[in-house]
Design a protein around this motif. Structure first.
Motif, PDB file in Angstrom:
ATOM      1  N   ARG A   3       0.832  -1.202   0.000  1.00  0.00           N
ATOM      2  CA  ARG A   3       0.000   0.000   0.000  1.00  0.00           C
ATOM      3  C   ARG A   3       0.876   1.265   0.000  1.00  0.00           C
ATOM      4  NH1 ARG A   3      -4.846   1.215   0.494  1.00  0.00           N
ATOM      5  NH2 ARG A   3      -5.808  -0.688   1.199  1.00  0.00           N
ATOM      6  N   PRO A   4       1.887   1.383   0.884  1.00  0.00           N
ATOM      7  CA  PRO A   4       2.729   2.586   0.858  1.00  0.00           C
ATOM      8  C   PRO A   4       3.484   2.771  -0.464  1.00  0.00           C
ATOM      9  CG  PRO A   4       3.017   1.414   2.936  1.00  0.00           C
ATOM     10  CD  PRO A   4       2.207   0.523   2.048  1.00  0.00           C
ATOM     11  N   THR A   5       3.933   1.682  -1.055  1.00  0.00           N
ATOM     12  CA  THR A   5       4.642   1.777  -2.336  1.00  0.00           C
ATOM     13  C   THR A   5       3.703   2.258  -3.429  1.00  0.00           C
ATOM     14  OG1 THR A   5       6.155   0.017  -1.678  1.00  0.00           O
ATOM     15  CG2 THR A   5       5.999   0.490  -4.038  1.00  0.00           C
ATOM     16  N   ASN A   6       2.487   1.719  -3.483  1.00  0.00           N
ATOM     17  CA  ASN A   6       1.506   2.171  -4.470  1.00  0.00           C
ATOM     18  C   ASN A   6       1.167   3.643  -4.276  1.00  0.00           C
ATOM     19  OD1 ASN A   6       0.826   0.063  -6.326  1.00  0.00           O
ATOM     20  ND2 ASN A   6      -0.068  -1.052  -4.621  1.00  0.00           N
ATOM     21  N   ALA A   7       1.025   4.065  -3.024  1.00  0.00           N
ATOM     22  CA  ALA A   7       0.700   5.464  -2.748  1.00  0.00           C
ATOM     23  C   ALA A   7       1.826   6.385  -3.216  1.00  0.00           C
ATOM     24  CB  ALA A   7       0.426   5.659  -1.257  1.00  0.00           C
ATOM     25  N   ARG A   8       3.056   6.036  -2.893  1.00  0.00           N
ATOM     26  CA  ARG A   8       4.192   6.872  -3.301  1.00  0.00           C
ATOM     27  C   ARG A   8       4.350   6.900  -4.820  1.00  0.00           C
ATOM     28  NH1 ARG A   8       6.843   4.141   1.076  1.00  0.00           N
ATOM     29  NH2 ARG A   8       6.663   5.446   2.921  1.00  0.00           N
ATOM     30  N   LEU A   9       4.201   5.743  -5.441  1.00  0.00           N
ATOM     31  CA  LEU A   9       4.315   5.683  -6.893  1.00  0.00           C
ATOM     32  C   LEU A   9       3.207   6.513  -7.556  1.00  0.00           C
ATOM     33  CD1 LEU A   9       5.737   4.614  -9.391  1.00  0.00           C
ATOM     34  CD2 LEU A   9       4.373   2.518  -9.201  1.00  0.00           C
ATOM     35  N   ALA A  10       2.000   6.425  -7.034  1.00  0.00           N
ATOM     36  CA  ALA A  10       0.898   7.232  -7.575  1.00  0.00           C
ATOM     37  C   ALA A  10       1.180   8.719  -7.386  1.00  0.00           C
ATOM     38  CB  ALA A  10      -0.426   6.851  -6.909  1.00  0.00           C
ATOM     39  N   GLY A  11       1.658   9.111  -6.215  1.00  0.00           N
ATOM     40  CA  GLY A  11       1.966  10.510  -5.965  1.00  0.00           C
ATOM     41  C   GLY A  11       3.030  11.045  -6.916  1.00  0.00           C
ATOM     42  N   LEU A  12       4.093  10.293  -7.077  1.00  0.00           N
ATOM     43  CA  LEU A  12       5.164  10.692  -7.980  1.00  0.00           C
ATOM     44  C   LEU A  12       4.663  10.751  -9.422  1.00  0.00           C
ATOM     45  CD1 LEU A  12       8.197  11.343  -8.111  1.00  0.00           C
ATOM     46  CD2 LEU A  12       8.598   8.912  -8.481  1.00  0.00           C
ATOM     47  N   THR A  13       3.846   9.786  -9.795  1.00  0.00           N
ATOM     48  CA  THR A  13       3.325   9.739 -11.166  1.00  0.00           C
ATOM     49  C   THR A  13       2.386  10.907 -11.435  1.00  0.00           C
ATOM     50  OG1 THR A  13       3.541   7.334 -11.159  1.00  0.00           O
ATOM     51  CG2 THR A  13       2.161   8.290 -12.873  1.00  0.00           C
ATOM     52  N   PHE A  14       1.542  11.265 -10.454  1.00  0.00           N
ATOM     53  CA  PHE A  14       0.670  12.439 -10.622  1.00  0.00           C
ATOM     54  C   PHE A  14       1.509  13.677 -10.944  1.00  0.00           C
ATOM     55  CE2 PHE A  14      -3.068  10.629  -8.214  1.00  0.00           C
ATOM     56  CZ  PHE A  14      -4.024  10.925  -9.173  1.00  0.00           C
ATOM     57  N   LEU A  15       2.563  13.908 -10.177  1.00  0.00           N
ATOM     58  CA  LEU A  15       3.394  15.090 -10.389  1.00  0.00           C
ATOM     59  C   LEU A  15       4.076  15.059 -11.754  1.00  0.00           C
ATOM     60  CD1 LEU A  15       4.963  15.537  -6.842  1.00  0.00           C
ATOM     61  CD2 LEU A  15       3.081  16.837  -7.874  1.00  0.00           C
ATOM     62  N   PHE A  16       4.611  13.906 -12.113  1.00  0.00           N
ATOM     63  CA  PHE A  16       5.273  13.776 -13.412  1.00  0.00           C
ATOM     64  C   PHE A  16       4.271  13.980 -14.543  1.00  0.00           C
ATOM     65  CE2 PHE A  16       7.030  11.416 -17.015  1.00  0.00           C
ATOM     66  CZ  PHE A  16       8.264  12.051 -17.125  1.00  0.00           C
TER      67      PHE A  16
END
Length: 172
Positions: A3-16
């Motif tokens: 769950r934390p990895t998916n959240a961080r990856l989603a956050g980074l992807t949103f910004l990119f």
């Protein structure tokens, strides 16, 4: 993934995704740069679909799958991507809000901003409110501004805080 990895990856992807999308608009006259950025934004839409699905499927697997499907269709370059983005964003925002996975105010902003797009984008497609592709129109910027504010705030939240365990999945 966790769950934390998916959240961080989603956050980074949103910004990119936001940066690549804005760069694509700014470099609209350079075909090679725009094509590369379009490819990158398509990939971002796919990553967001998968990671947000993984985060929200415990709240409602059917709606999460529908939202992910919208994000996959959004990844296909073309003029229809914006409405699929809006529908997918509405559903994911609703699931994040319903599961109390993010702050209520942030979830409500996401739902309202996304529903606004779902309503207004077809009107623009019909030639109203600045036309379907008029990024020079102030109306276009006004309708996308709440969605941008939501996505930036959500991205930062996901990177810093992650998401809570869905309220609906917790034992009574």
């Amino acid at each position: 993934m966790t769950r934390p990895t998916n959240a961080r990856l989603a956050g980074l992807t949103f910004l990119f995704y936001i940066v690549a999308g804005m760069a694509s608009m700014a470099l609209g006259s350079r075909a090679t740069a725009t094509a590369t950025l379009t490819l990158l934004t398509s990939f971002c839409a796919l990553v967001l679909g998968v990671t947000l699905y993984a985060l929200t499927r415990a709240v409602d697997p059917d709606l999460a799958l529908l939202a992910m499907t919208c994000r996959v269709i959004e990844a296909i370059p073309g003029r229809e991507g914006a409405i699929f983005f809006a529908v997918g964003s509405t559903i994911f925002s609703w699931l994040l809000l319903r599961g109390r996975m993010i702050p209520v105010a942030l979830g409500r902003l996401g739902v309202v901003a996304s529903v606004l797009l779902v309503v207004i984008l077809p009107l623009q497609r019909a030639g109203l409110l600045g036309g379907p592709t008029s990024w020079s129109s102030s109306v276009t910027w006004l309708i996308w501004l709440p969605a941008a504010a939501f996505e930036i705030a959500l991205a930062l939240w996901l990177l810093i805080k992650g998401v809570s365990t869905p309220a609906l999945a917790q034992p009574a």
